[in-house]
Design a protein around this motif. Sequence first.
Motif, PDB file in Angstrom:
ATOM      1  N   ALA A   1      14.501  29.643 -13.791  1.00 27.91           N
ATOM      2  CA  ALA A   1      13.915  29.688 -12.047  1.00 27.91           C
ATOM      3  C   ALA A   1      14.307  27.368 -12.036  1.00 27.91           C
ATOM      4  O   ALA A   1      15.074  27.468 -10.233  1.00 27.91           O
ATOM      5  N   VAL A   2      13.811  27.081 -12.572  1.00 27.47           N
ATOM      6  CA  VAL A   2      14.096  25.280 -12.731  1.00 27.47           C
ATOM      7  C   VAL A   2      15.567  25.285 -12.762  1.00 27.47           C
ATOM      8  O   VAL A   2      16.278  24.513 -12.359  1.00 27.47           O
ATOM      9  N   GLY A   3      16.572  25.939 -13.359  1.00 27.70           N
ATOM     10  CA  GLY A   3      17.951  25.323 -13.588  1.00 27.70           C
ATOM     11  C   GLY A   3      18.659  25.864 -12.662  1.00 27.70           C
ATOM     12  O   GLY A   3      19.713  24.935 -12.368  1.00 27.70           O
ATOM     13  N   MET A   4      17.989  26.984 -12.298  1.00 21.31           N
ATOM     14  CA  MET A   4      19.116  27.921 -11.138  1.00 21.31           C
ATOM     15  C   MET A   4      18.592  26.209 -10.011  1.00 21.31           C
ATOM     16  O   MET A   4      19.681  26.788  -9.315  1.00 21.31           O
ATOM     17  N   PHE A   5      17.520  26.245  -9.978  1.00 22.26           N
ATOM     18  CA  PHE A   5      17.853  25.104  -8.816  1.00 22.26           C
ATOM     19  C   PHE A   5      18.203  24.026  -8.728  1.00 22.26           C
ATOM     20  O   PHE A   5      19.151  23.640  -8.072  1.00 22.26           O
ATOM     21  N   VAL A   6      18.698  23.698  -9.976  1.00 17.62           N
ATOM     22  CA  VAL A   6      19.154  22.534 -10.412  1.00 17.62           C
ATOM     23  C   VAL A   6      20.678  22.670  -9.762  1.00 17.62           C
ATOM     24  O   VAL A   6      21.795  21.434  -8.941  1.00 17.62           O
ATOM     25  N   SER A   7      21.012  23.776 -10.299  1.00 18.45           N
ATOM     26  CA  SER A   7      22.477  24.044 -10.299  1.00 18.45           C
ATOM     27  C   SER A   7      23.005  24.400  -8.994  1.00 18.45           C
ATOM     28  O   SER A   7      23.597  23.798  -8.744  1.00 18.45           O
ATOM     29  N   ALA A   8      21.923  24.520  -7.551  1.00 17.51           N
ATOM     30  CA  ALA A   8      22.161  24.867  -6.741  1.00 17.51           C
ATOM     31  C   ALA A   8      22.308  23.272  -6.383  1.00 17.51           C
ATOM     32  O   ALA A   8      22.925  23.360  -5.463  1.00 17.51           O
ATOM     33  N   VAL A   9      21.240  21.957  -6.330  1.00 22.26           N
ATOM     34  CA  VAL A   9      22.042  20.974  -6.224  1.00 22.26           C
ATOM     35  C   VAL A   9      22.612  19.997  -6.811  1.00 22.26           C
ATOM     36  O   VAL A   9      22.639  19.119  -5.973  1.00 22.26           O
ATOM     37  N   THR A  10      23.474  20.490  -7.383  1.00 24.84           N
ATOM     38  CA  THR A  10      24.503  19.631  -8.120  1.00 24.84           C
ATOM     39  C   THR A  10      25.677  20.340  -8.419  1.00 24.84           C
ATOM     40  O   THR A  10      25.979  21.949  -7.574  1.00 24.84           O
ATOM     41  N   GLU A  11      27.066  19.139  -8.338  1.00 25.95           N
ATOM     42  CA  GLU A  11      28.083  20.077  -8.163  1.00 25.95           C
ATOM     43  C   GLU A  11      29.235  20.220  -9.384  1.00 25.95           C
ATOM     44  O   GLU A  11      30.085  20.294  -9.293  1.00 25.95           O
ATOM     45  N   LYS A  12      28.604  19.919  -9.927  1.00 28.26           N
ATOM     46  CA  LYS A  12      29.411  19.593 -11.435  1.00 28.26           C
ATOM     47  C   LYS A  12      28.041  20.607 -12.805  1.00 28.26           C
ATOM     48  O   LYS A  12      27.130  19.728 -12.706  1.00 28.26           O
ATOM     49  N   GLN A  13      28.564  21.430 -13.883  1.00 28.57           N
ATOM     50  CA  GLN A  13      28.372  22.252 -14.647  1.00 28.57           C
ATOM     51  C   GLN A  13      27.266  21.347 -15.575  1.00 28.57           C
ATOM     52  O   GLN A  13      25.989  21.339 -16.140  1.00 28.57           O
ATOM     53  N   LEU A  14      28.146  19.722 -16.237  1.00 24.76           N
ATOM     54  CA  LEU A  14      27.886  19.120 -17.089  1.00 24.76           C
ATOM     55  C   LEU A  14      26.586  18.860 -16.743  1.00 24.76           C
ATOM     56  O   LEU A  14      25.658  18.018 -17.463  1.00 24.76           O
TER      57      LEU A  14
ATOM     58  N   THR B   1      22.288  28.981 -16.857  1.00 20.79           N
ATOM     59  CA  THR B   1      22.078  28.470 -16.039  1.00 20.79           C
ATOM     60  C   THR B   1      22.977  27.548 -15.318  1.00 20.79           C
ATOM     61  O   THR B   1      23.491  27.549 -13.600  1.00 20.79           O
ATOM     62  N   MET B   2      23.751  26.256 -15.846  1.00 19.75           N
ATOM     63  CA  MET B   2      24.283  25.564 -15.193  1.00 19.75           C
ATOM     64  C   MET B   2      25.734  26.087 -14.389  1.00 19.75           C
ATOM     65  O   MET B   2      25.923  25.199 -13.601  1.00 19.75           O
ATOM     66  N   ARG B   3      25.927  26.989 -14.149  1.00 20.35           N
ATOM     67  CA  ARG B   3      27.419  27.446 -14.306  1.00 20.35           C
ATOM     68  C   ARG B   3      26.696  28.550 -12.988  1.00 20.35           C
ATOM     69  O   ARG B   3      27.531  28.540 -11.925  1.00 20.35           O
ATOM     70  N   LEU B   4      26.043  28.569 -12.525  1.00 20.54           N
ATOM     71  CA  LEU B   4      24.834  29.504 -11.472  1.00 20.54           C
ATOM     72  C   LEU B   4      25.884  29.317 -10.392  1.00 20.54           C
ATOM     73  O   LEU B   4      26.176  29.715  -9.491  1.00 20.54           O
ATOM     74  N   PHE B   5      25.541  28.072  -9.902  1.00 18.94           N
ATOM     75  CA  PHE B   5      26.405  27.414  -8.913  1.00 18.94           C
ATOM     76  C   PHE B   5      27.018  26.786  -8.568  1.00 18.94           C
ATOM     77  O   PHE B   5      28.173  26.151  -7.675  1.00 18.94           O
ATOM     78  N   ALA B   6      26.734  25.718  -9.695  1.00 17.12           N
ATOM     79  CA  ALA B   6      27.770  24.911 -10.283  1.00 17.12           C
ATOM     80  C   ALA B   6      29.460  24.754  -9.821  1.00 17.12           C
ATOM     81  O   ALA B   6      30.017  24.040  -9.657  1.00 17.12           O
TER      82      ALA B   6
ATOM     83  N   ILE C   1      22.422  18.513 -18.005  1.00 18.92           N
ATOM     84  CA  ILE C   1      21.884  17.635 -18.488  1.00 18.92           C
ATOM     85  C   ILE C   1      20.027  17.062 -17.627  1.00 18.92           C
ATOM     86  O   ILE C   1      19.345  17.171 -18.479  1.00 18.92           O
ATOM     87  N   ILE C   2      20.366  17.352 -16.048  1.00 15.95           N
ATOM     88  CA  ILE C   2      19.222  17.558 -15.503  1.00 15.95           C
ATOM     89  C   ILE C   2      18.327  18.871 -15.707  1.00 15.95           C
ATOM     90  O   ILE C   2      17.236  18.619 -15.773  1.00 15.95           O
ATOM     91  N   SER C   3      18.757  19.569 -15.892  1.00 13.36           N
ATOM     92  CA  SER C   3      17.823  21.330 -16.289  1.00 13.36           C
ATOM     93  C   SER C   3      16.735  20.068 -17.817  1.00 13.36           C
ATOM     94  O   SER C   3      16.080  20.940 -18.107  1.00 13.36           O
ATOM     95  N   PHE C   4      18.394  19.742 -18.548  1.00 15.77           N
ATOM     96  CA  PHE C   4      17.605  19.664 -19.896  1.00 15.77           C
ATOM     97  C   PHE C   4      15.837  18.196 -19.807  1.00 15.77           C
ATOM     98  O   PHE C   4      15.497  18.994 -20.501  1.00 15.77           O
TER      99      PHE C   4
END
Length: 234
Positions: free
Chosen positions: A143-156, A64-69, A160-163
């Motif tokens: 769903a959780v990982g996607m939301f985290v990707s949406a509120v961050t700007e870097k994949q890494l 999910t990290m790349r979806l939005f970030a 990390i936050i999703s983990f």
Amino acid sequence: MKAIYKKEMKAFFCTASGFVYIGVYLLIYSCFFIIYNVLGDNADIGTLLDNIIVSFVLLIPILTMRLFAEEKQSGTDKIYLSAPLDAWEIVMGKYLAAFTVFLIPQLAPLASGIIMVILHGQTAAEIFAVMTGYVLVGAAFIAVGMFVSAVTEKQLISAIISFAVCLALYMSDMMFSAFGGTFMEKIVKLTALTDYYKNFTAGIFDCTAVIYFISFSALFIIFTILKTESERCG
């Protein structure tokens, strides 16, 4: 939505993320299956998958990290934000693409379950319950990982936050003893995904848990839609 879905599916397999997820998952599953079911002479797929859920904590953030970030980092997010699409179409297109990639390697445990049914190790109803719960847990983590990707700007950072969040969700049922008899116990129980999965592990189809997982996933999808809409308006 279909255009976003196709774009994301292409992105998953034009980059390493989709292949890394599938390859690592199949490796982990194969090792667990050989050790627990083959060498251990055990026909219980439920307990096997219950143990493998921990792999979601590591692998789904990669998915999910790349979806939005990724698009925010490269600046290409302006393309879909300015497209004549509703926010829900953008979010659901991305979510369904990630969920599709998640489902592909689940053919391995499904095949194992079918073998167990043929060998009379478990019934078809038990396998159906186990697989349903297993997939619902994955859907919630996505769903959780996607939301985290949406509120961050870097994949890494997203990974990390999703983990961290997925690990907290995975371990939340272990906190019951620490908060037993207090108001916090009720709060912790709302996030205890693995606790709601227990009946599925035993081959019991739990309708209450199905509603919980669908509601949990829907909540974070809605959060992502609201975040996407706010960026479009901003």
